[in-house]
Design a protein around this motif. Structure first.
Motif, mmCIF file in Angstrom:
data_model
loop_
_atom_site.group_PDB
_atom_site.id
_atom_site.type_symbol
_atom_site.label_atom_id
_atom_site.label_comp_id
_atom_site.label_asym_id
_atom_site.label_seq_id
_atom_site.Cartn_x
_atom_site.Cartn_y
_atom_site.Cartn_z
ATOM 1 N N GLN A 44 0.833 -1.208 0.000
ATOM 2 C CA GLN A 44 0.000 0.000 0.000
ATOM 3 C C GLN A 44 0.867 1.258 0.000
ATOM 4 O O GLN A 44 0.570 2.227 -0.700
ATOM 5 N N ARG A 45 1.938 1.242 0.751
ATOM 6 C CA ARG A 45 2.848 2.394 0.808
ATOM 7 C C ARG A 45 3.452 2.687 -0.571
ATOM 8 O O ARG A 45 3.519 3.832 -1.005
ATOM 9 N N ARG A 46 3.865 1.633 -1.282
ATOM 10 C CA ARG A 46 4.417 1.823 -2.626
ATOM 11 C C ARG A 46 3.376 2.432 -3.559
ATOM 12 O O ARG A 46 3.688 3.317 -4.355
ATOM 13 N N LEU A 47 2.136 1.965 -3.461
ATOM 14 C CA LEU A 47 1.076 2.537 -4.305
ATOM 15 C C LEU A 47 0.871 4.016 -3.988
ATOM 16 O O LEU A 47 0.810 4.856 -4.894
ATOM 17 N N GLU A 48 0.736 4.324 -2.713
ATOM 18 C CA GLU A 48 0.477 5.705 -2.309
ATOM 19 C C GLU A 48 1.654 6.615 -2.656
ATOM 20 O O GLU A 48 1.451 7.735 -3.123
ATOM 21 N N ASN A 49 2.875 6.137 -2.455
ATOM 22 C CA ASN A 49 4.046 6.947 -2.814
ATOM 23 C C ASN A 49 4.128 7.189 -4.314
ATOM 24 O O ASN A 49 4.697 8.183 -4.754
ATOM 25 N N GLY A 50 3.544 6.275 -5.094
ATOM 26 C CA GLY A 50 3.513 6.424 -6.549
ATOM 27 C C GLY A 50 2.340 7.257 -7.041
ATOM 28 O O GLY A 50 2.132 7.384 -8.246
ATOM 29 N N GLY A 51 1.547 7.812 -6.121
ATOM 30 C CA GLY A 51 0.441 8.681 -6.508
ATOM 31 C C GLY A 51 -0.873 7.959 -6.762
ATOM 32 O O GLY A 51 -1.819 8.564 -7.256
ATOM 33 N N HIS A 52 -0.964 6.697 -6.421
ATOM 34 C CA HIS A 52 -2.200 5.943 -6.637
ATOM 35 C C HIS A 52 -3.112 6.087 -5.426
ATOM 36 O O HIS A 52 -2.654 6.087 -4.292
#
Length: 82
Positions: A44-52
């Motif tokens: 989830q952190r990777r998604l959010e950091n990628g703007g998703h």
């Protein structure tokens, strides 16, 4: 694994789609079985950091569900079929 996710996100966006949610189940029953694991939080952190803006959902074997984000609390409303 992150590289595969990245490729899939690029492919979705190439065709005009966005990842808005992802779901899976955990073994066990009851609300405690729906707690995000470290793997869930890292994804989830990777998604959010990628703007998703995707929301994660984790189901237990007896039907409990937890929706989660790390950057804010999602606004969830349960709608009944009319």
């Amino acid at each position: 694994m992150p590289r595969d996710t990245h490729r899939l996100l690029i492919l979705l966006e190439t065709f005009g789609h966005r990842l808005v949610g992802h779901a899976h189940s955990h073994p066990g029953t009851g609300p405690n079985a729906t707690r995000p694991s470290g793997i869930d939080e890292n994804f989830q952190r990777r998604l959010e950091n990628g703007g998703h803006s995707a929301i994660g959902a984790i189901f237990s074997r007896d039907g409990w569900v937890r929706f989660f984000r790390l950057d804010r609390t999602p606004d969830i409303r349960v709608l009944e079929q009319e």
